[in-house]
Design an enzyme around this catalytic site. Structure first.
Site, PDB file in Angstrom:
ATOM      1  N   SER A 138       0.680  -1.201  -0.021  1.00  0.00           N
ATOM      2  CA  SER A 138      -0.002   0.034   0.044  1.00  0.00           C
ATOM      3  C   SER A 138       0.971   1.324   0.038  1.00  0.00           C
ATOM      4  O   SER A 138       1.659   1.578  -0.957  1.00  0.00           O
ATOM      5  CB  SER A 138      -1.013  -0.145   1.214  1.00  0.00           C
ATOM      6  OG  SER A 138      -2.002   0.955   1.048  1.00  0.00           O
ATOM      7  N   ASP A 292      -9.868  -3.763  -5.207  1.00  0.00           N
ATOM      8  CA  ASP A 292      -9.047  -2.713  -4.513  1.00  0.00           C
ATOM      9  C   ASP A 292      -8.916  -1.678  -5.482  1.00  0.00           C
ATOM     10  O   ASP A 292      -8.732  -1.604  -6.778  1.00  0.00           O
ATOM     11  CB  ASP A 292      -7.773  -3.373  -4.525  1.00  0.00           C
ATOM     12  CG  ASP A 292      -6.591  -2.322  -3.925  1.00  0.00           C
ATOM     13  OD1 ASP A 292      -7.176  -1.338  -3.590  1.00  0.00           O
ATOM     14  OD2 ASP A 292      -5.495  -2.693  -4.056  1.00  0.00           O
ATOM     15  N   HIS A 322      -8.224  -4.771  -0.673  1.00  0.00           N
ATOM     16  CA  HIS A 322      -6.724  -4.117  -0.124  1.00  0.00           C
ATOM     17  C   HIS A 322      -6.459  -4.484   1.324  1.00  0.00           C
ATOM     18  O   HIS A 322      -7.319  -4.276   1.920  1.00  0.00           O
ATOM     19  CB  HIS A 322      -7.274  -2.452  -0.434  1.00  0.00           C
ATOM     20  CG  HIS A 322      -5.934  -1.707  -0.277  1.00  0.00           C
ATOM     21  ND1 HIS A 322      -5.122  -1.585  -0.899  1.00  0.00           N
ATOM     22  CD2 HIS A 322      -5.501  -0.866   0.885  1.00  0.00           C
ATOM     23  CE1 HIS A 322      -3.846  -0.979  -0.622  1.00  0.00           C
ATOM     24  NE2 HIS A 322      -4.335  -0.550   0.585  1.00  0.00           N
TER      25      HIS A 322
END
Length: 352
Positions: A138, A292, A322
């Site tokens: 991320s 995501d 995610h």
């Protein structure tokens, strides 16, 4: 700034969010030697497998996710232990400074600084200088990509062996790419939150979030310039079958651009780096999740790397969302696809 944050209740939100995500303190690990150190004044946690190996080990610099706002060494303790044990590597987890208290480029500078220190002192950790990898998920994937680009042209340090980008966020030009439209309301990262985090990292507040989501923050000529890299046209058709509609241009608002123009810096948005930088990058591993908002950032970067002759291993979790990697074993709840994703990273590392 602090006062605005207090008024909106943002400070208390963030403090609470950090508390919730703390991660539990884990006991000793019989297979690992773990110590907290500082690399160039940046706090790090070093995980070293106790078992002896034939020669020097792999080294991994790990940058945690959490939107540049959340996350800590403790939050990612399980993931780092798993990577170190399963791939028999020395892992350095980096506690970079967080936004909104520390704005861009603080997090990037901390990750770069810790990486440089490690590369200069590999012999202390019995790490093979030819097998050091940067890795992050991320926001951490964003930082790994930025550090990798910065070091690509450096001849004074060992060259990175690879970069591992786990559902990275790599651009803040277009929050209406197909994956943003399709997964706008899918946990754990909503479309609004993605823009919110990017703005907190860039300038410490989320003013103009609506304009940024609509795309009014980028001048038309710039949009045109970056279209060759950031465009739905570069995303394979099979990813556009679910609910995607082409959106017309929005009106450009110059005053908003003035406050966010650093979004065009590759250290913040690595997808915008020039080809001359991208083609020097090391072998890459990219993990994307179908559900995501950041999926397309990963797909677009994969194409850029491949177009520049960089070998890419791509792993796509068709049932993934995610943040799933850090949930591979979370308070007794486990997501099998999170473990599959983590194991795909371990397998890639073992191939290096």
């Amino acid at each position: 700034q602090g006062r605005i944050l207090e008024k909106t209740g943002l400070c208390s939100q963030i403090t609470f969010g950090r508390y919730v995500r703390q991660g539990r303190k884990l006991g000793l690990d019989p297979k690992l030697f773990i110590q907290d150190l500082q690399f160039n004044k940046v706090p790090v946690r070093v995980y070293q497998p106790k078992a002896t190996s034939d020669g020097p080990k792999r080294g991994i610099l790990f940058f945690h996710g959490g939107g540049w706002v959340f996350g800590s060494l403790d939050t990612y303790e399980k993931v780092c232990r798993y990577l170190s044990r399963e791939s028999d590597s020395v892992v350095v987890s980096v506690q970079y400074r967080l936004a909104p208290e520390h704005k861009y480029p603080a997090a990037y500078e901390d990750c770069l600084s810790a990486t440089q220190h490690f590369l200069q002192h590999l012999q202390h950790y019995a790490v093979d200088p030819a097998r050091v990898t940067v890795c992050g998920d991320s926001a951490g994937g964003n930082l790994a990509a930025a550090v990798s680009q910065t070091l690509a042209g450096r001849s004074d340090l060992p060259r990175l062996r690879a970069q591992i980008l786990i559902y990275p966020g790599l651009q803040a030009l277009d929050f209406n790419l197909p994956s943003y439209q399709q997964n706008r309301g899918v946990p754990l990262l909503f479309r609004e939150r993605a823009a919110f985090f990017a703005l907190l990292y860039l300038k410490g507040d989320a003013l103009h979030m609506q304009e940024v989501l609509e795309g009014s923050h980028i001048p038309p000529d710039m949009r045109l310039k970056y279209r060759k890299w950031v465009s739905p046209d570069n995303i394979p058709e099979e990813f556009k079958v679910r609910g995607v509609k082409p959106l017309g241009p929005t009106d450009f608002i110059a005053e908003v651009y003035e406050t966010v123009k650093r979004f065009c810096e590759p250290n913040l948005c690595p997808l915008l780096a020039e080809d001359s930088v991208v083609h020097q990058l090391p072998e890459s591993f990219i993990l994307t999740c179908e559900y995501d908002v950041l999926r397309d950032d990963g797909l677009l970067y994969k194409k850029r790397l491949e177009d520049n002759g960089v070998p890419v291993t791509w792993y796509h979790l068709e049932d993934g969302f995610h943040g799933i990697i850090s949930l591979y074993d979370y308070c007794g709840v486990s997501f099998p696809s999170g473990k599959r994703g983590l194991d795909s990273v371990v397998n890639f590392l073992k191939s290096l």
